[in-house]
Design a protein around this motif. Structure first.
Motif, PDB file in Angstrom:
ATOM      1  N   PHE A 348      -9.711   3.155   1.632  1.00 35.33           N
ATOM      2  CA  PHE A 348      -8.735   2.735   2.227  1.00 35.33           C
ATOM      3  C   PHE A 348      -8.184   1.302   1.262  1.00 35.33           C
ATOM      4  O   PHE A 348      -6.964   1.111   1.319  1.00 35.33           O
ATOM      5  N   MET A 387      -9.843   8.009   5.958  1.00 40.36           N
ATOM      6  CA  MET A 387      -9.079   6.639   5.982  1.00 40.36           C
ATOM      7  C   MET A 387      -8.314   6.429   4.850  1.00 40.36           C
ATOM      8  O   MET A 387      -7.167   5.679   5.034  1.00 40.36           O
ATOM      9  N   LEU A 390      -4.538   5.967   5.921  1.00 39.40           N
ATOM     10  CA  LEU A 390      -4.036   4.933   6.554  1.00 39.40           C
ATOM     11  C   LEU A 390      -3.679   3.807   5.436  1.00 39.40           C
ATOM     12  O   LEU A 390      -3.266   2.776   5.790  1.00 39.40           O
ATOM     13  N   SER A 391      -4.048   4.234   4.355  1.00 40.18           N
ATOM     14  CA  SER A 391      -4.314   3.061   3.348  1.00 40.18           C
ATOM     15  C   SER A 391      -2.816   2.687   3.090  1.00 40.18           C
ATOM     16  O   SER A 391      -1.819   3.351   2.849  1.00 40.18           O
ATOM     17  N   PRO A 392      -2.461   1.356   2.698  1.00 41.91           N
ATOM     18  CA  PRO A 392      -1.320   0.819   2.633  1.00 41.91           C
ATOM     19  C   PRO A 392      -0.775   0.836   1.060  1.00 41.91           C
ATOM     20  O   PRO A 392       0.206   0.615   0.590  1.00 41.91           O
ATOM     21  N   VAL A 397       2.410   7.254   2.892  1.00 40.94           N
ATOM     22  CA  VAL A 397       2.013   6.779   4.215  1.00 40.94           C
ATOM     23  C   VAL A 397       3.342   6.256   4.663  1.00 40.94           C
ATOM     24  O   VAL A 397       3.810   6.213   5.953  1.00 40.94           O
ATOM     25  N   CYS A 401       5.763   7.109   7.984  1.00 41.30           N
ATOM     26  CA  CYS A 401       6.116   5.996   8.825  1.00 41.30           C
ATOM     27  C   CYS A 401       7.855   6.140   8.829  1.00 41.30           C
ATOM     28  O   CYS A 401       8.091   5.987  10.314  1.00 41.30           O
ATOM     29  N   LEU A 408       3.673   0.946   9.935  1.00 41.39           N
ATOM     30  CA  LEU A 408       2.212   1.096   9.464  1.00 41.39           C
ATOM     31  C   LEU A 408       1.260   0.370  10.105  1.00 41.39           C
ATOM     32  O   LEU A 408       0.212   0.839  10.457  1.00 41.39           O
ATOM     33  N   GLN A 412      -1.775   2.151  11.961  1.00 39.42           N
ATOM     34  CA  GLN A 412      -3.235   1.992  11.720  1.00 39.42           C
ATOM     35  C   GLN A 412      -4.034   1.488  12.948  1.00 39.42           C
ATOM     36  O   GLN A 412      -5.090   1.867  12.949  1.00 39.42           O
ATOM     37  N   ARG A 413      -3.486   0.540  13.805  1.00 39.92           N
ATOM     38  CA  ARG A 413      -4.062   0.199  15.045  1.00 39.92           C
ATOM     39  C   ARG A 413      -4.457   1.501  15.890  1.00 39.92           C
ATOM     40  O   ARG A 413      -5.533   1.527  16.608  1.00 39.92           O
ATOM     41  N   TRP A 416      -6.883   4.597  13.351  1.00 43.39           N
ATOM     42  CA  TRP A 416      -8.101   4.008  12.646  1.00 43.39           C
ATOM     43  C   TRP A 416      -9.401   4.914  13.300  1.00 43.39           C
ATOM     44  O   TRP A 416     -10.100   5.196  12.561  1.00 43.39           O
ATOM     45  N   CYS A 419      -9.735   8.240  12.384  1.00 42.69           N
ATOM     46  CA  CYS A 419     -10.039   8.583  11.125  1.00 42.69           C
ATOM     47  C   CYS A 419     -11.244   8.421  10.795  1.00 42.69           C
ATOM     48  O   CYS A 419     -12.143   9.160   9.955  1.00 42.69           O
TER      49      CYS A 419
END
Length: 440
Positions: A348, A387, A390-392, A397, A401, A408, A412-413, A416, A419
């Motif tokens: 992540f 994970m 969802l990594s920025p 990703v 989006c 994003l 993620q909320r 997560w 994942c």
């Protein structure tokens, strides 16, 4: 300066350059070891060390190049296109069928290891179904990402290719034992898709629960547009040949009939000759996918140069010894499962290049002192991949989006917990099937 200090500094500089986007992975993998080899006083031997590393990863690079070209040819020929129409026709107006159908499509198309293609095909074909039925697009993001993540554990997928290159291991020896783990993960994703679909069916009510309601099908031009394919390259009359060829190739990969580069060389040759007998058509198809194949192959060869210097200068041995000096002896035998757990936050917070080229080789060298093989550490490092979706730090990703019109942070909320749960399913399966040791 000590070799351990230089080694850790080399890894940190590489990670900073890549993660800050001051350099792409390839030049960083070349320039950083050049600099530190001279600092270590081994400048005269740098070329030989780099070539030794490149030689060790050459077969992996060849396999990736031919695998990417093979699956590109299959997409051009239209192998996966009938699947889109069959899924859309089967879905009807049932949210549960829509989510399961989406998982099926993402898993099949994701076999080529290209996340962008998988995302675009899913958005173009299944997202309109989600919106027509009123299904939450967050579910679309979760199901599509997790289905692809599991399929991307294949030897020609990005993470496994990086592990094989950084640890100088055979991709098939890394992947084949992982098959039951991947099957467990994929089964979990399909169960999650079915559960989410049933939940949406209950939320949306009777208006969206008629599975056999006509939903229509897509014409050939629309499907070609979804796959961003050249309609002139389609070979609908050869679908069954291409399917048989692909299934045979996958079976030969699983039973290790021959080295993977040779299998994909043969598969690509057969695909080209049968689907595109004209020389000009063969050249056009190869050129269309040369960019993707070359970029991955070059990255793997550059990674070989990087790890060649780390090994040749003794840096990686010194780094492992430094870790051993501070690591409690009781923890050492558990480095396999510790690596698996570490891979969750590492996937992540770090880019794939930073983690697999910078961190994993050090973990593998340290674990080797406790009898844990490089292949086992490599497999463990893959288990936190869910994970990574969802990594920025992952450009894909943001593409996902943008295509879905979501933020994003909201994704993620929402995602997560799913994942993270899949990570623990994969780790449990890896321990159960013995592909990662609990202790040595």
């Amino acid at each position: 300066m000590s070799s351990a200090f230089l080694g850790f500094s080399m890894v940190i500089l590489f990670m900073v350059l890549v993660m800050s986007r001051r350099m792409t992975a390839v030049p960083a993998l070349v320039f950083v070891p050049l600099l530190f080899s001279f600092l270590a006083g081994t400048g005269a031997e740098t070329g030989a060390m780099m070539m030794d590393g490149v030689t060790k990863v050459a077969t992996t690079a060849v396999m990736l190049i031919f695998a990417i070209l093979y699956f590109g040819i299959m997409i051009d020929a239209g192998l996966f296109q009938p699947l889109v129409n069959r899924i859309i026709a089967w879905v009807g107006n049932d949210p549960a069928r829509a989510t399961v159908g989406h998982a099926t499509l993402a898993s099949a198309v994701g076999l080529d290891g290209d996340g962008t293609t998988t995302a675009l095909v899913g958005v173009s074909s299944m997202l309109p179904v989600y919106r027509r039925l009123g299904i939450d697009v967050m579910i679309f993001a979760v199901i599509g990402s997790l289905s692809f993540i599991i399929m991307n554990m294949s030897p020609w997928g990005g993470p496994a290719a990086r592990v094989a290159a950084s640890l100088h291991v055979d991709p098939s020896s890394l992947f084949i034992p992982m098959l039951p783990v991947a099957a467990t993960g994929l089964t979990s994703v399909f169960l999650l898709a079915w559960w989410m679909g049933r939940r949406e069916r209950a939320r949306l009510g009777a208006a969206a629960t008629s599975p056999d309601a006509p939903a229509g099908t897509l014409d050939a031009d629309r499907i070609a547009e979804i796959f961003q394919a050249d309609p002139a390259a389609l070979r609908p009359g050869l679908i069954w040949f291409n399917l048989a060829l692909t299934l045979t190739l996958m079976a030969l990969v699983i039973i290790r009939f021959a080295p993977l580069p040779i299998l994909f060389m043969g598969g690509l040759s057969a695909a080209l000759v049968v689907n595109y007998p004209k020389l000009a058509d063969q050249r056009t198809r190869l050129t269309a996918h040369a960019g993707n194949a070359l970029s991955v192959g070059v990255m793997v060869l550059a990674a070989g140069a990087f790890t060649g210097v780390m090994s040749g200068t003794g840096m990686i041995d010194a780094m492992a010894k430094a870790i051993l000096d501070i690591l409690p002896p009781a923890i050492g035998p558990y480095l396999g499962v510790i690596t698996a757990l570490l891979s969750i936050p590492m996937n992540f917070f770090l880019s794939s290049d930073a983690f697999y080229f910078g961190v994993v080789p050090v973990l593998a060298e340290t674990a080797s002192h406790y009898g844990i093989s490089a292949e086992e550490i490599g497999r463990a490092s893959l288990l936190g991949q869910p994970m990574h979706s969802l990594s920025p730090l992952v450009a894909a990703v943001y593409l996902k989006c943008a295509l879905l019109g979501i933020e994003l942070g909201d994704l993620q909320r929402y995602a997560w917990k799913y994942c993270l749960a899949l990570c623990f399913v994969l780790i449990a399966a890896a321990l159960l099937f013995g592909v990662v040791p609990l202790a040595r």
